[in-house]
Structure formats: structure tokens, C-alpha cells
Design a protein around this motif. Sequence first.
Motif, PDB file in Angstrom:
ATOM      1  N   ILE A  95      46.592  29.707  41.551  1.00  0.00           N
ATOM      2  CA  ILE A  95      45.607  30.763  41.305  1.00  0.00           C
ATOM      3  C   ILE A  95      46.139  32.111  41.784  1.00  0.00           C
ATOM      4  O   ILE A  95      45.812  33.161  41.228  1.00  0.00           O
ATOM      5  CB  ILE A  95      44.263  30.430  41.998  1.00  0.00           C
ATOM      6  CG1 ILE A  95      43.150  31.339  41.472  1.00  0.00           C
ATOM      7  CG2 ILE A  95      44.377  30.536  43.523  1.00  0.00           C
ATOM      8  CD1 ILE A  95      41.768  30.960  41.999  1.00  0.00           C
ATOM      9  N   HIS A  96      46.977  32.071  42.818  1.00  0.00           N
ATOM     10  CA  HIS A  96      47.593  33.303  43.325  1.00  0.00           C
ATOM     11  C   HIS A  96      48.543  33.902  42.300  1.00  0.00           C
ATOM     12  O   HIS A  96      48.549  35.121  42.069  1.00  0.00           O
ATOM     13  CB  HIS A  96      48.326  33.001  44.635  1.00  0.00           C
ATOM     14  CG  HIS A  96      49.020  34.178  45.220  1.00  0.00           C
ATOM     15  ND1 HIS A  96      50.392  34.322  45.159  1.00  0.00           N
ATOM     16  CD2 HIS A  96      48.558  35.281  45.864  1.00  0.00           C
ATOM     17  CE1 HIS A  96      50.740  35.454  45.759  1.00  0.00           C
ATOM     18  NE2 HIS A  96      49.642  36.053  46.195  1.00  0.00           N
ATOM     19  N   TYR A 128      39.500  34.859  41.836  1.00  0.00           N
ATOM     20  CA  TYR A 128      40.629  35.582  42.441  1.00  0.00           C
ATOM     21  C   TYR A 128      41.098  36.749  41.584  1.00  0.00           C
ATOM     22  O   TYR A 128      41.692  37.688  42.100  1.00  0.00           O
ATOM     23  CB  TYR A 128      41.776  34.615  42.681  1.00  0.00           C
ATOM     24  CG  TYR A 128      42.532  34.851  43.971  1.00  0.00           C
ATOM     25  CD1 TYR A 128      41.888  35.300  45.120  1.00  0.00           C
ATOM     26  CD2 TYR A 128      43.898  34.609  44.049  1.00  0.00           C
ATOM     27  CE1 TYR A 128      42.584  35.500  46.301  1.00  0.00           C
ATOM     28  CE2 TYR A 128      44.605  34.793  45.229  1.00  0.00           C
ATOM     29  CZ  TYR A 128      43.937  35.244  46.358  1.00  0.00           C
ATOM     30  OH  TYR A 128      44.633  35.446  47.523  1.00  0.00           O
ATOM     31  N   GLU A 129      40.844  36.678  40.278  1.00  0.00           N
ATOM     32  CA  GLU A 129      41.256  37.758  39.398  1.00  0.00           C
ATOM     33  C   GLU A 129      40.394  39.001  39.655  1.00  0.00           C
ATOM     34  O   GLU A 129      39.186  38.904  39.861  1.00  0.00           O
ATOM     35  CB  GLU A 129      41.140  37.324  37.946  1.00  0.00           C
ATOM     36  CG  GLU A 129      42.112  36.210  37.569  1.00  0.00           C
ATOM     37  CD  GLU A 129      42.000  35.817  36.112  1.00  0.00           C
ATOM     38  OE1 GLU A 129      42.780  36.350  35.301  1.00  0.00           O
ATOM     39  OE2 GLU A 129      41.135  34.979  35.790  1.00  0.00           O
ATOM     40  N   GLN A 130      41.035  40.159  39.642  1.00  0.00           N
ATOM     41  CA  GLN A 130      40.406  41.446  39.944  1.00  0.00           C
ATOM     42  C   GLN A 130      39.834  41.489  41.363  1.00  0.00           C
ATOM     43  O   GLN A 130      39.035  42.353  41.694  1.00  0.00           O
ATOM     44  CB  GLN A 130      39.316  41.789  38.921  1.00  0.00           C
ATOM     45  CG  GLN A 130      39.855  42.017  37.515  1.00  0.00           C
ATOM     46  CD  GLN A 130      38.784  42.426  36.521  1.00  0.00           C
ATOM     47  OE1 GLN A 130      37.622  42.653  36.862  1.00  0.00           O
ATOM     48  NE2 GLN A 130      39.180  42.552  35.257  1.00  0.00           N
ATOM     49  N   LEU A 134      43.174  43.932  44.678  1.00  0.00           N
ATOM     50  CA  LEU A 134      42.677  44.967  45.593  1.00  0.00           C
ATOM     51  C   LEU A 134      43.414  44.906  46.920  1.00  0.00           C
ATOM     52  O   LEU A 134      43.614  45.927  47.586  1.00  0.00           O
ATOM     53  CB  LEU A 134      41.171  44.790  45.821  1.00  0.00           C
ATOM     54  CG  LEU A 134      40.261  44.883  44.597  1.00  0.00           C
ATOM     55  CD1 LEU A 134      38.813  44.627  45.000  1.00  0.00           C
ATOM     56  CD2 LEU A 134      40.389  46.243  43.924  1.00  0.00           C
ATOM     57  N   HIS A 135      43.798  43.697  47.308  1.00  0.00           N
ATOM     58  CA  HIS A 135      44.541  43.486  48.551  1.00  0.00           C
ATOM     59  C   HIS A 135      45.922  44.133  48.494  1.00  0.00           C
ATOM     60  O   HIS A 135      46.519  44.440  49.531  1.00  0.00           O
ATOM     61  CB  HIS A 135      44.666  41.981  48.788  1.00  0.00           C
ATOM     62  CG  HIS A 135      45.438  41.584  49.997  1.00  0.00           C
ATOM     63  ND1 HIS A 135      45.107  41.989  51.272  1.00  0.00           N
ATOM     64  CD2 HIS A 135      46.541  40.779  50.126  1.00  0.00           C
ATOM     65  CE1 HIS A 135      45.961  41.461  52.141  1.00  0.00           C
ATOM     66  NE2 HIS A 135      46.847  40.739  51.470  1.00  0.00           N
ATOM     67  N   GLN A 197      28.054  39.173  43.893  1.00  0.00           N
ATOM     68  CA  GLN A 197      28.574  40.083  44.906  1.00  0.00           C
ATOM     69  C   GLN A 197      29.100  39.357  46.135  1.00  0.00           C
ATOM     70  O   GLN A 197      30.111  39.758  46.711  1.00  0.00           O
ATOM     71  CB  GLN A 197      27.485  41.076  45.335  1.00  0.00           C
ATOM     72  CG  GLN A 197      27.125  42.091  44.273  1.00  0.00           C
ATOM     73  CD  GLN A 197      26.056  43.059  44.747  1.00  0.00           C
ATOM     74  OE1 GLN A 197      25.373  42.832  45.758  1.00  0.00           O
ATOM     75  NE2 GLN A 197      25.883  44.151  44.026  1.00  0.00           N
ATOM     76  N   ARG A 198      28.418  38.265  46.538  1.00  0.00           N
ATOM     77  CA  ARG A 198      28.720  37.646  47.822  1.00  0.00           C
ATOM     78  C   ARG A 198      29.379  36.273  47.736  1.00  0.00           C
ATOM     79  O   ARG A 198      29.905  35.804  48.747  1.00  0.00           O
ATOM     80  CB  ARG A 198      27.424  37.511  48.640  1.00  0.00           C
ATOM     81  CG  ARG A 198      26.684  38.811  48.899  1.00  0.00           C
ATOM     82  CD  ARG A 198      27.511  39.776  49.750  1.00  0.00           C
ATOM     83  NE  ARG A 198      27.883  39.196  51.007  1.00  0.00           N
ATOM     84  CZ  ARG A 198      27.115  39.222  52.110  1.00  0.00           C
ATOM     85  NH1 ARG A 198      25.935  39.809  52.067  1.00  0.00           N
ATOM     86  NH2 ARG A 198      27.529  38.679  53.231  1.00  0.00           N
ATOM     87  N   ALA A 199      29.316  35.611  46.574  1.00  0.00           N
ATOM     88  CA  ALA A 199      29.812  34.229  46.494  1.00  0.00           C
ATOM     89  C   ALA A 199      30.663  33.982  45.262  1.00  0.00           C
ATOM     90  O   ALA A 199      30.658  32.890  44.706  1.00  0.00           O
ATOM     91  CB  ALA A 199      28.636  33.258  46.524  1.00  0.00           C
ATOM     92  N   SER A 200      31.392  34.995  44.823  1.00  0.00           N
ATOM     93  CA  SER A 200      32.208  34.855  43.613  1.00  0.00           C
ATOM     94  C   SER A 200      33.629  35.349  43.812  1.00  0.00           C
ATOM     95  O   SER A 200      34.320  35.660  42.838  1.00  0.00           O
ATOM     96  CB  SER A 200      31.560  35.615  42.446  1.00  0.00           C
ATOM     97  OG  SER A 200      30.285  35.089  42.162  1.00  0.00           O
TER      98      SER A 200
END
Length: 363
Positions: A95-96, A128-130, A134-135, A197-200
Motif C-alpha cells: 500500500i505504501h 493511504y492515497e492522498q 502529505l507526509h 475525517q477521523r477513520a479513513s
Amino acid sequence: MKLDQTLSAANPAQLREKRGWHSQIADDKAMLRAARDLTKDIAEHRASIYWSDMIASALIGYGSLAGAILVENTALAIVLAVVSVLSLYRALLFIHEISHFRNGALPGFRTAWNALVGVPMLTPSFMYEQVHTLHHKRTQYGTVEDPEYLPLALMNAWSLPLFVIIAILAPVALLVRFAVLVPLGAIIPPIRQLTWQRASALAINPEFRRRPPEGELRPRVLMQEAAGFIWSWVLIGSVFAFGWKPLLVALGVASAVALLNQLRTLVAHLWENEGEAMTVTAQFLDSVNVPPPGRIAEIWAPVGLRYHALHHLMPSMPYHSLPEAHRRLVKELGESSTYHGANHAGMGVLVARIARSTMGRRS
């Protein structure tokens, strides 16, 4: 005090004693130039490696999981469960790589991975996409806007065991997310917004709030969430057909995978930044390489993640090319190069470093 080109330009120990020392590290242009120029010929994603590695890891993982469920011998079941954990962990970490795919890279791989690994493990690629990219943003890494950063080395002692142990609950939380929150969110918009927002997102920053999906990700989210919803209820329904053992063993294996990944995350960075924006070189030095000769790192940090610092220099470099990129940079750059400042001996040393830092702080 300023670190200009390499760590030898200033006393690193003295520099690290100052608050906000990361923001004082200037970019090592020679290292960045070498990373760019020496690796141009190995930047192509090799489909044969990706497909064979991912499929083999998944099939071994599921086969050994089935064995752990079916065999009566406890010792053998434990051995098979360990094989399943390590294999599915490796398969999941693709997934990374997917999060860094550019348009047109490895057609069909994302879809196949989601069907074979992402949806069955209730961690589809949209999580993990988008988010992970950001990291890697120059102005967001290590700040409050980074979904994958916490100053763990600067937190209280109780934060480390809590950070690791909470991962054990991830499979159950994902099951609830897809089986309960997804259908409720389809009916009740506030629940849908809160879930998104919080669990995706695979994030560790509790302040992170995910923005709505953009572009081609939006239809993929709908498809993957629908698939996850169906699969979650298949898992729940399996209890009535096969009893509790298969689901409990599968959840146990998934919890072990999540725990192993959280331990890897714990040592992926030094976690010493206090929220300031950092140069690329500073981000590199706050990240971790665990290069050979040790071999165990390939088990707990597979799919190129043992070269996590190097990955931050070249985020789009395919995982199978990172060992060669590392060899070239070590050969080209001298012993005094900044590059060696991100190389560490192993997980034990890194965990001890963070533990010492947190143990010196009051709860």
C-alpha cells in the motif's frame, strides 16, 4: 549554530541540545545532487518484481492462515500463524508503494492488490492515497499538518507503550468501520463526514482531519468502501457457518500484523522535531535507514522500508531499487557525508533511544 553541508560542519551533540535543532540544518546539496544523478537508470518500476512479490506474499499468507485455523497441533498452528503474519505484513505494505504510484505506473496493480490484499484485510488503498503524500510535502513533514508524525521522542513515558499497544485493536476497529459506520454514513451525513475525517486514513496524528477525496480517487473510494462493507459482513456471517475459531484466528493474525507495523513505524523516524518546517536534509536525518549487513530488518521493514530515510530523499524510487541506490551513494559519498547520519544499527537500538528520551520526562 548552523549545520551547513555535512554533520562534520558542527558538533551534532551540541546541536541536538538546542530546542528546534532540526530547523537549523541546511540542505546538503552535494548529497541531494548525488541521490538524483546516480539513480536515474534504476527509477523504473519493474512489473515482474511487483506482481510476483505481492502475489506470492499474499498466497503464502492466506495459505498459512488457513493451516493455522485447520490444524489440530497447537505448536504447528503457531508456526503457521507466524508465517501468515510475516507474509501478510509484507503483502499489506505494498500500500505504501501504491500511494506513490504516478499515473500509468503498473496498470492493474492497484486493483489487483485491493482485491487480493486491501479489501480482505479491510485496509483498501484509499486509506493511504492522498494521505501519505502529505507526509512527504516539504512544508508539512514533522508539523501539525503531517498525518504521520508525532514528536514521540519528546512525549511522556506512557505514550510509547500506548502508541504500540493500541495497534492491536486496529482489526476490530476496521471491522466496525466497514460493517457499521459505512452503512450508517450512507443514511446519516454527519456520521459519513465524521467517518471520513477521523477513520479513513492510516494516520497517527490525532489532530489530522482528512479532506474530501479529489480527482480519480473519489470513484475508487466508493467502490472500495462498498467492497469493504460486503466483506466485513461476510466475515461476521462466517461465525454462523464455521463457528468463532476462523474469525478469531484471522483477527489475531491481523492484530499481530498491525502490531508489527506499529513497531516499524515507531522506529521509522527519530520523532524529535517539535513542529517546525524542515529542509529535505533535516527530514532525511530525522528518518531511519537500517542497511545491511544485518538481515532481520528485511523481515520487520520489508518492501524497501528498511531504507526509509533514503525513501524520503527519493519518494518515487521503486522499492526494489533502493538497495542499489544505497550502495551507489555509500560508494560515491565520503565517510564524512551527511548520508551516514541516517544509518542505524537496528530496531533495538532505535527503540532504546526513544525510550531513553521519553523516560527522562515526567508523566
